[in-house]
Design an enzyme around this catalytic site. Structure first.
Site, PDB file in Angstrom:
ATOM      1  N   CYS A  69      10.833  76.334 -96.586  1.00  0.00           N
ATOM      2  CA  CYS A  69      11.448  75.806 -97.802  1.00  0.00           C
ATOM      3  C   CYS A  69      12.208  76.910 -98.542  1.00  0.00           C
ATOM      4  CB  CYS A  69      10.389  75.183 -98.709  1.00  0.00           C
ATOM      5  SG  CYS A  69       9.657  73.674 -98.040  1.00  0.00           S
ATOM      6  N   LYS A 313      -4.113  26.392-116.481  1.00  0.00           N
ATOM      7  CA  LYS A 313      -2.718  26.610-116.876  1.00  0.00           C
ATOM      8  C   LYS A 313      -1.985  27.526-115.898  1.00  0.00           C
ATOM      9  CE  LYS A 313      -3.546  25.947-121.834  1.00  0.00           C
ATOM     10  NZ  LYS A 313      -3.467  26.565-123.191  1.00  0.00           N
ATOM     11  N   GLU A 314      -2.741  28.410-115.268  1.00  0.00           N
ATOM     12  CA  GLU A 314      -2.184  29.308-114.243  1.00  0.00           C
ATOM     13  C   GLU A 314      -2.827  28.907-112.912  1.00  0.00           C
ATOM     14  OE1 GLU A 314      -1.780  33.213-117.132  1.00  0.00           O
ATOM     15  OE2 GLU A 314      -3.665  32.804-116.118  1.00  0.00           O
ATOM     16  N   ASP A 343     -10.255  36.521-117.459  1.00  0.00           N
ATOM     17  CA  ASP A 343     -10.639  36.603-118.870  1.00  0.00           C
ATOM     18  C   ASP A 343     -11.134  35.268-119.394  1.00  0.00           C
ATOM     19  OD1 ASP A 343     -10.862  38.805-120.535  1.00  0.00           O
ATOM     20  OD2 ASP A 343      -9.207  38.167-121.807  1.00  0.00           O
ATOM     21  N   LYS A 484      -7.478  40.364-126.266  1.00  0.00           N
ATOM     22  CA  LYS A 484      -6.697  39.577-125.294  1.00  0.00           C
ATOM     23  C   LYS A 484      -6.377  40.366-124.025  1.00  0.00           C
ATOM     24  CE  LYS A 484      -4.834  36.695-128.986  1.00  0.00           C
ATOM     25  NZ  LYS A 484      -3.638  36.153-129.658  1.00  0.00           N
ATOM     26  N   ASP A 747       2.658  45.787-123.993  1.00  0.00           N
ATOM     27  CA  ASP A 747       3.360  46.595-122.994  1.00  0.00           C
ATOM     28  C   ASP A 747       4.345  47.567-123.638  1.00  0.00           C
ATOM     29  OD1 ASP A 747       4.868  44.532-123.919  1.00  0.00           O
ATOM     30  OD2 ASP A 747       5.388  43.693-121.973  1.00  0.00           O
TER      31      ASP A 747
END
Length: 1046
Positions: A69, A313-314, A343, A484, A747
């Site tokens: 290198c 729902k999912e 959850d 959550k 997020d």
């Protein structure tokens, strides 16, 4: 002999000066063997020279670089040390390059033989000083530049005389063999395998990725137009402010305020896109470097997190497809672990994962045998492509049909579980062994962990190992705040640290499957890069979606954001975290600061005064003390890596055996105060990370892995402990560690905290989309989704983490801060947008306008502004590759979402933060359609539909009133009308997709929407007529015509 070391990085470099040439003794050889070092560029072991010393490329800082290198950097790179940027000096036995200092060159006859071996090359040319320059391409990718002296022949003769012929030939052969192994000299034979090995070795040392800046022909005009637009805006506002419309002064004031706000919003959005870049990865080099034949696989382990809340729902079949795509990923199976967070503590998901694990025993070997893409079975079998393309195995068709039949049977079993879960028994769910399901009460249940795959005996149908699959449901009790999704993700971080502790983590939503089986390898090209890998907090992939209508009516694909804004941020400090499709560096989530490359001080002497060499005896003695400790092999105890966390220093140990917390306080006798304080500081981890010695021990292992001597049964018990509802109390979880609490959009907040600490992120866009998910194509659901995002931005704006005032003076770059400010202030644009979209109707109904009569000079600024806006958009589309249709859909939905969801988010956020009122906007289904894209035409009533519907009706009424008034008043009134009509049509065209969504497939609008909108429009019009502020007010007595001709 000189010793160069760094107490902050546990490194030691020993090298001899020219005055200290001693033959190595047996003791020194054993010592050097114990000091084997790894090259920071290619991760290979640095060679030991014939005299027993480790090769040191840079004499200034001792940065560990192997000889190949070093030679490649001197010949093809910038000829400088990657750490201290000091120019490399030529070492004995290395080819000379242009710019070498003649005074420091060590002549050695080996290089002269390299010249002699290539004397037939036509590339010789004589330099001014009488030397011959020669360039060779030996060794595949290594291009060496060699400078030989015309005195080489004489030197060769002298060397022959000093040695016997036999001894001389033996030395020459040894030299040739060394050069051939290094790939520097071709032996002239036909040994093709050796040449291939040399080429592969050279290829493996190449960078794993490269930055691809945009061509100047694309980016330079774009930047010029941005500057011109900024200048034009200045002249435009100069005219607007100094030329008021006195006959419509309130309308003029409102319009100017709105336009100033729009200009500020444009600046916040535009300038972070100043330096967009693209990146390319080299997966073949990653394989050559970390997956060599005959050697252990050195790719880093990865923990994959999948989060879900309500399986009704999912749908469980969607989650199952995501899990199956993860288990079939193109990555070593022993280095992949999949954690599914439930959850909602649903027994439906628990049983569905059991079925998924059983089906994976057949699906995973099928995917890897035939290299199918994507590896989510539902999407693979539903693809409308030629699935026989590039398939040559005769058994593929038969195996594919069998696998499709098994998948259909698997879907039927999942559907049966879903149908059973629709009606919950009064006594609650009961497991197969007869025990009650612990999660019957979703708000009060213990923590649950189930390992489906990865344990002994969980093999596929071919007898091969499968990745680990773990079900996790954290404990929930009344009276505790669970935070959550952010709380669920932090629980997964702790569970994974206790059970597998991979250094990197992939975060996915339950509906985002791996569309590219090499996605993890793409991320590893950045995270395992020796130059920037340790400074990256995460690698973000763009979100791509399935099941969206061809025209993308409501801009669900969000192409402008992912292909323009995110690439612009990648050129600054990195893209923002968008909640899914992200590979994290675990150390960044633990709240540590990124490593800082500090330039080491030059070597000093013991002369007096200390200013003679720029050092002091005290500093020299300290460095000697550190070096002696390292020589004695005490680096594991004394020479720990220092990491900073929020301004405080914490001691980290390198990978290897770690101390338990109980051992920290023992054995402190004999250490000085500095060492004692370093060991005692380990107790602070307990206050930061919680009461779990096993988890804290895992945080001290920078390269991942479990502590030695761990018991799997004990680890499961400890994993249950770290997901208890009270574990995070009085710790920094959610404040400085893990996913940050305090916003619905955790997020954005989590990524912002990492960037403030100085971490960088990378945007990776492979040719084949890494992940794909589902998006709501229904109007009401889409608005509800945007409402949640905007509400999270308002919450951040009202918190202490607001980018307007948080972490100033830190490590966040100012353009990156502008981008974060834009992400939290954009909902407030809805107020100005609503007022601006109402102005056209008011102008048409009153006959007034926000702009006075324009002269020729003033009209130039209006024309220049429109042209600059169009030019900026066109050039932006040109360098990004975004289609004009996608850009136009984004512009339309910016107006639709701004006057509906963003507006409600502002008021809901203010009520929640200031008054503590948590208002939820519910969405209820009214009709359904089973045809393709039937959800697109599904109407769901929500209060979010009222403001845009009212705006459409108001502007339509205004257009009718304005045209009627122009017809009645004659030709002279048509001129001023065109500006008002253009303004009104601008609003209607932007709201047109919303209007189509209201009409549905049957072109019918629900009665309640029509009634509410007509009612509000009528009230507004009647109030306006009653208190029209623009009618002239008469003062004094009222005069009437007498009727007499005077």
């Amino acid at each position: 002999m000189a010793v160069a070391g760094s107490h902050s990085r546990s490194e030691l470099h020993v090298f001899h000066t020219g005055d200290d040439q001693r033959p190595p003794t047996e003791t020194s050889k054993e010592f050097v063997v114990s000091l084997k070092k790894i090259c920071k560029i290619c991760r290979d072991e640095i060679e030991v020279k014939e005299n027993g010393e480790v090769f040191v490329a840079c004499g200034e800082c001792g940065f560990p670089v192997c000889r190949p290198c070093y030679e490649y950097e001197r010949s093809e790179g910038n000829q400088a040390c990657p750490q201290c940027h000091t120019r490399y000096k030529r070492h004995k036995g290395c080819p000379r390059v242009v710019g070498d200092d003649e005074d420091d060159i060590h002549d050695d006859f080996e290089q002269e033989f390299q010249i002699k071996n290539h004397h037939a090359s036509p590339n010789h040319h004589q330099s001014e000083n009488g030397e011959y320059n020669h360039s060779t391409n030996g060794g595949g990718a290594f291009n060496q530049s060699v400078v030989g002296s015309v005195a080489g022949k004489e030197l060769e003769d002298e060397q022959k005389e000093s040695y016997g012929d036999a001894e001389w030939k033996e030395r020459v052969e040894k030299w040739k063999n060394r050069q051939e192994k290094r790939g520097l000299v071709n032996n002239g034979g036909n040994d093709q395998p050796d040449e291939d090995d040399d080429f592969l070795l050279a290829e493996a040392r190449q960078p794993l990725w490269r930055k691809v800046p945009l061509p100047s022909s694309l980016i330079s005009p774009y930047r010029i137009v941005i500057i011109l637009r900024l200048v034009i805006l200045g002249f435009f506002f100069h005219f607007r402010i100094l030329t008021p419309a006195y006959d419509a002064y309130p309308l003029w004031i409102i319009s100017v305020i709105c336009e100033i706000w729009f200009a500020l919003s444009w600046i916040l959005d535009q300038f972070p896109k100043w330096s967009p870049i693209n990146r390319e990865t080299y997966l073949d080099r990653l394989t050559l470097r970390f997956e060599r034949e005959g050697e252990p696989n050195r790719l880093a382990p990865v923990d994959v997190f999948v989060s879900t809340v309500d399986p009704l729902k999912e749908p469980p079949i969607i989650t199952a497809n995501t899990v199956l795509s993860i288990l079939a990923v193109d990555y070593p199976v022993e280095k992949v672990s999949c954690y599914v967070s439930d959850d909602g503590a649903s027994m439906l998901l628990f049983d569905s994962l059991a079925e998924t694990a059983e089906f994976a025993r057949r699906w995973v070997p099928f995917c890897k045998k035939y290299s199918v893409e994507p590896r989510a079975p539902d999407f693979y079998f539903n693809e409308k492509i030629d699935y026989l393309k590039d398939k040559v195995q005769p058994t593929f068709v038969k195996d594919r049909r069998a696998m499709k039949r098994e998948y259909e049977e698997f879907k039927v079993r999942i559907n049966a579980l879903v149908a059973k879960a629709q009606k919950k028994p009064e006594e609650g769910w009961v497991m197969q062994d007869g025990t009650p399901w612990p999660g019957n009460n979703t708000r009060d249940h213990p923590g649950m962990i189930q390992v489906y795959l990865g344990s002994e005996g969980a093999l596929d149908i071919e007898g091969k190992e499968l990745p680990r699959l773990v079900y996790v449901s954290r404990e929930k009790r009344p009276g505790y705040q669970h935070h959550k999704k952010a709380g669920a993700m932090n629980a997964l971080v702790r569970v994974a640290a206790v059970l597998t502790n991979a250094p990197f983590m992939l975060n996915l939503d339950c509906d985002h499957y791996l569309n590219n089986s090499k996605a993890v390898r793409e991320a590893m090209c950045f995270l395992m890069d020796p130059q920037i890998g340790k400074k990256l907090c995460y690698v973000q992939f763009p979100q791509r979606f399935d099941g969206i209508d061809r025209h993308d009516r409501y801009a669900n694909r969000n192409v402008v954001f992912f292909d323009i804004n995110m690439k612009g941020l990648d050129g600054i400090q990195g893209p923002v975290y968008v909640g899914t499709g992200t590979v994290f560096n675990r150390q960044a989530l633990y709240g540590y600061d990124p490593p800082v490359s500090e330039k080491r001080q030059k070597m000093t002497c013991d002369c007096w005064p200390s200013c003679c060499c720029g050092g002091s005896r005290k500093s020299k003695s300290k460095s000697k003390k550190k070096s002696i400790k390292a020589l004695l092999g005490l680096g594991g105890l004394y020479s720990k890596k220092k990491k900073t966390m929020n301004g405080k220093n914490y001691t980290r140990k390198p990978s290897g055996p770690v101390f338990d917390l109980e051992e920290i306080e023992e054995g402190l006798e004999g250490y000085d105060e500095l060492e004692k304080s370093s060991l005692m500081s380990q107790k602070n981890f307990e206050k930061r990370f919680g009461q779990s010695p096993v988890f804290i021990a895992s945080t001290l292992k920078e390269d991942g892995g479990l502590p030695e001597g761990t018991n799997p049964t004990t680890l499961i018990k400890e994993a249950i402990h770290v997901i208890s509802c009270g574990y995070e109390e009085k710790t920094d979880w959610g404040k400085e560690i893990g996913w940050i609490y305090g916003s619905v959009t955790e997020d954005i907040l989590t990524g912002f905290k990492m960037h403030c600490r100085g971490w960088r992120s990378v945007y990776c866009c492979p040719k084949r989309a890494a992940f794909k998910g589902s998006a709501p194509i229904n109007l009401s659901d889409r608005l509800h989704q945007v409402l949640r995002w905007a509400l999270g931005s308002v919450e951040i704006f009202m918190s202490r983490h607001c980018p307007l005032w948080y972490a100033w003076g830190g490590k966040l770059k100012w353009l990156e801060r502008l981008a974060y400010i834009n992400t939290i202030v954009y909902p407030f644009t809805s107020i100005a947008l609503l007022a601006y979209c109402t102005l056209p109707a008011v102008c048409l109904l009153t006959g007034k306008f926000i702009v006075p009569t324009l002269n020729n000079f003033a009209s130039i600024w209006f024309m220049a502004l429109f042209i600059s806006i169009i030019a900026t958009s066109v050039l932006e589309l040109r360098w990004s590759g975004v289609s004009i249709e996608a850009w136009w859909r984004n512009e339309q939905f910016w107006v639709i979402g701004g006057v509906s969801a963003h507006l409600f988010a502002v008021f809901q956020g203010l009520l929640k933060v200031l008054a503590g009122v948590d208002t939820n906007f519910t969405v209820t289904s009214k009709a359904a359609d089973d045809a393709e894209f039937g959800e697109l035409y599904l109407f769901k009533w929500t209060t979010l539909l009222i403001p845009p519907t009212t705006l459409i009706i108001l502007n339509m009424v205004g257009v009718v009133a304005g045209v009627s008034d122009a017809i009645n008043n004659g030709y002279g009134s048509w001129g001023p009308l065109f500006g008002k009509l253009f303004f009104a049509f601008w609003v209607i065209v932007h709201l047109y997709p919303f209007l189509k969504g209201l009409m549905g497939r049957q072109n019918r609008t629900p009665t309640i929407v029509v009634l509410w909108s007509i009612l509000l429009a009528s009230i507004f019009s009647l109030v306006w007529v009653r208190i029209d502020p623009f009618l002239p007010k008469q003062k004094g007595p009222i005069l009437k015509q007498c009727g007499v001709e005077c």
